[in-house]
Motif scaffolding. Structure first.
Motif, short mmCIF file in Angstrom:
data_model
loop_
_atom_site.label_atom_id
_atom_site.label_comp_id
_atom_site.label_asym_id
_atom_site.label_seq_id
_atom_site.Cartn_x
_atom_site.Cartn_y
_atom_site.Cartn_z
N LYS A 28 0.71 -1.13 -0.03
CA LYS A 28 -0.02 -0.11 0.01
C LYS A 28 0.90 1.25 0.01
CE LYS A 28 -3.74 2.55 2.61
NZ LYS A 28 -4.54 2.21 3.84
N ALA A 29 2.01 1.21 0.62
CA ALA A 29 2.79 2.44 0.99
C ALA A 29 3.60 2.60 -0.32
CB ALA A 29 3.89 2.28 2.06
N SER A 30 3.93 1.60 -1.02
CA SER A 30 4.55 1.70 -2.44
C SER A 30 3.93 2.44 -3.34
CB SER A 30 4.94 0.13 -2.68
OG SER A 30 5.54 0.31 -4.26
N THR A 31 2.41 1.61 -3.36
CA THR A 31 1.45 2.10 -4.32
C THR A 31 0.94 3.49 -4.14
OG1 THR A 31 0.58 -0.08 -4.47
CG2 THR A 31 -0.96 1.68 -5.21
N LEU A 32 1.01 4.00 -2.77
CA LEU A 32 0.56 5.48 -2.30
C LEU A 32 1.56 6.36 -3.04
CD1 LEU A 32 -1.15 5.06 0.84
CD2 LEU A 32 -2.19 5.77 -1.33
N GLU A 33 2.80 6.02 -3.05
CA GLU A 33 3.83 6.78 -3.39
C GLU A 33 3.83 7.08 -4.79
OE1 GLU A 33 7.86 5.51 -2.49
OE2 GLU A 33 7.26 5.18 -0.16
N LYS A 34 3.46 6.20 -5.79
CA LYS A 34 3.38 6.17 -7.03
C LYS A 34 2.11 6.86 -7.76
CE LYS A 34 6.01 1.95 -7.36
NZ LYS A 34 5.92 0.75 -7.66
N LEU A 35 1.13 6.68 -6.96
CA LEU A 35 -0.26 7.13 -7.29
C LEU A 35 -0.29 8.80 -7.59
CD1 LEU A 35 -2.92 5.34 -8.17
CD2 LEU A 35 -3.60 5.98 -5.87
N ARG A 36 -0.94 9.15 -8.88
CA ARG A 36 -0.95 10.29 -9.15
C ARG A 36 -2.36 10.41 -10.24
NH1 ARG A 36 1.91 10.62 -5.67
NH2 ARG A 36 4.21 11.35 -5.69
N GLU A 37 -2.77 11.50 -10.30
CA GLU A 37 -3.96 11.67 -11.07
C GLU A 37 -3.52 11.69 -12.48
OE1 GLU A 37 -6.29 15.10 -10.19
OE2 GLU A 37 -7.00 14.34 -8.27
N ASP A 38 -4.38 11.13 -13.29
CA ASP A 38 -4.01 11.14 -14.94
C ASP A 38 -3.11 9.97 -15.49
OD1 ASP A 38 -6.08 12.95 -15.52
OD2 ASP A 38 -4.61 14.50 -15.14
N THR A 39 -2.69 9.02 -14.36
CA THR A 39 -1.91 8.19 -14.71
C THR A 39 -2.58 6.63 -15.01
OG1 THR A 39 -1.66 7.16 -12.33
CG2 THR A 39 0.02 8.95 -13.10
N ILE A 40 -2.27 5.91 -15.68
CA ILE A 40 -2.83 4.74 -15.99
C ILE A 40 -1.98 3.52 -15.26
CG2 ILE A 40 -3.31 2.88 -17.85
CD1 ILE A 40 -3.59 5.14 -19.78
N VAL A 41 -2.82 2.73 -14.53
CA VAL A 41 -2.24 1.73 -13.79
C VAL A 41 -3.13 0.48 -13.94
CG1 VAL A 41 -1.80 3.25 -11.67
CG2 VAL A 41 -4.05 2.57 -11.67
N GLU A 42 -2.29 -0.75 -13.51
CA GLU A 42 -2.99 -2.01 -13.75
C GLU A 42 -3.56 -2.65 -12.48
OE1 GLU A 42 -1.52 -6.26 -15.01
OE2 GLU A 42 -1.33 -4.79 -16.59
N GLY A 43 -4.99 -3.23 -12.34
CA GLY A 43 -5.02 -3.82 -11.05
C GLY A 43 -6.06 -4.87 -11.35
N VAL A 44 -6.61 -5.45 -10.45
CA VAL A 44 -7.31 -6.63 -10.21
C VAL A 44 -8.83 -6.32 -9.95
CG1 VAL A 44 -7.59 -9.23 -9.54
CG2 VAL A 44 -5.44 -8.07 -10.17
N VAL A 45 -9.76 -6.79 -10.55
CA VAL A 45 -11.17 -6.72 -10.13
C VAL A 45 -11.40 -7.38 -9.04
CG1 VAL A 45 -13.69 -6.82 -10.62
CG2 VAL A 45 -11.93 -6.01 -12.40
N LYS A 46 -11.77 -6.78 -7.63
CA LYS A 46 -12.15 -7.57 -6.65
C LYS A 46 -13.58 -7.74 -6.33
CE LYS A 46 -10.07 -6.78 -2.86
NZ LYS A 46 -9.58 -6.27 -1.62
N ASN A 47 -14.46 -6.76 -6.77
CA ASN A 47 -15.85 -6.88 -6.33
C ASN A 47 -16.55 -6.04 -7.51
OD1 ASN A 47 -18.36 -7.51 -5.26
ND2 ASN A 47 -17.90 -5.99 -3.60
#
Length: 104
Positions: A28-47
């Motif tokens: 989570k800490a690693s993701t929060l450091e990289k997360l910015r508006e207008d960026t494209i990220v990969e994820g997994v559908v959880k629900n």
């Protein structure tokens, strides 16, 4: 829980849950450091819900609203399934800071 005893007089316990929570917090800490508006990220559908899909972005969840899934009018998120890998664009992101102890 796993009993872990290396010639100790008292039994020691190792909790798998504690280890998983630690790994999740680091991710989570690693993701929060990289997360910015207008960026494209990969994820997994959880629900899937009637109003969209929750995407695991790496330790944190994001909401992919149903109106952002398709140009066509839709009332259910049929374009994806739980477990699918998806690429999403971060439209809005608000970093929340936890308040520390108050001095009084």
């Amino acid at each position: 829980m796993i009993k872990f005893n290396k010639k100790a007089r008292e039994p020691s316990w190792l909790s798998r849950r504690v280890l998983l929570e630690k790994e999740r917090a680091e991710l989570k800490a690693s993701t929060l450091e990289k997360l910015r508006e207008d960026t494209i990220v990969e994820g997994v559908v959880k629900n899937l819900t009637e109003y969209g899909a929750f995407i695991d972005l790496g330790g944190i969840d994001g909401l992919l609203h149903i109106t952002d899934m398709s140009w066509a009018v839709s009332t259910t998120p049929r374009r994806c399934s739980v477990g699918d890998k998806v690429k999403v664009k971060v439209l809005k992101y608000k970093r929340r800071h936890r308040a520390g102890p108050r001095s009084g």
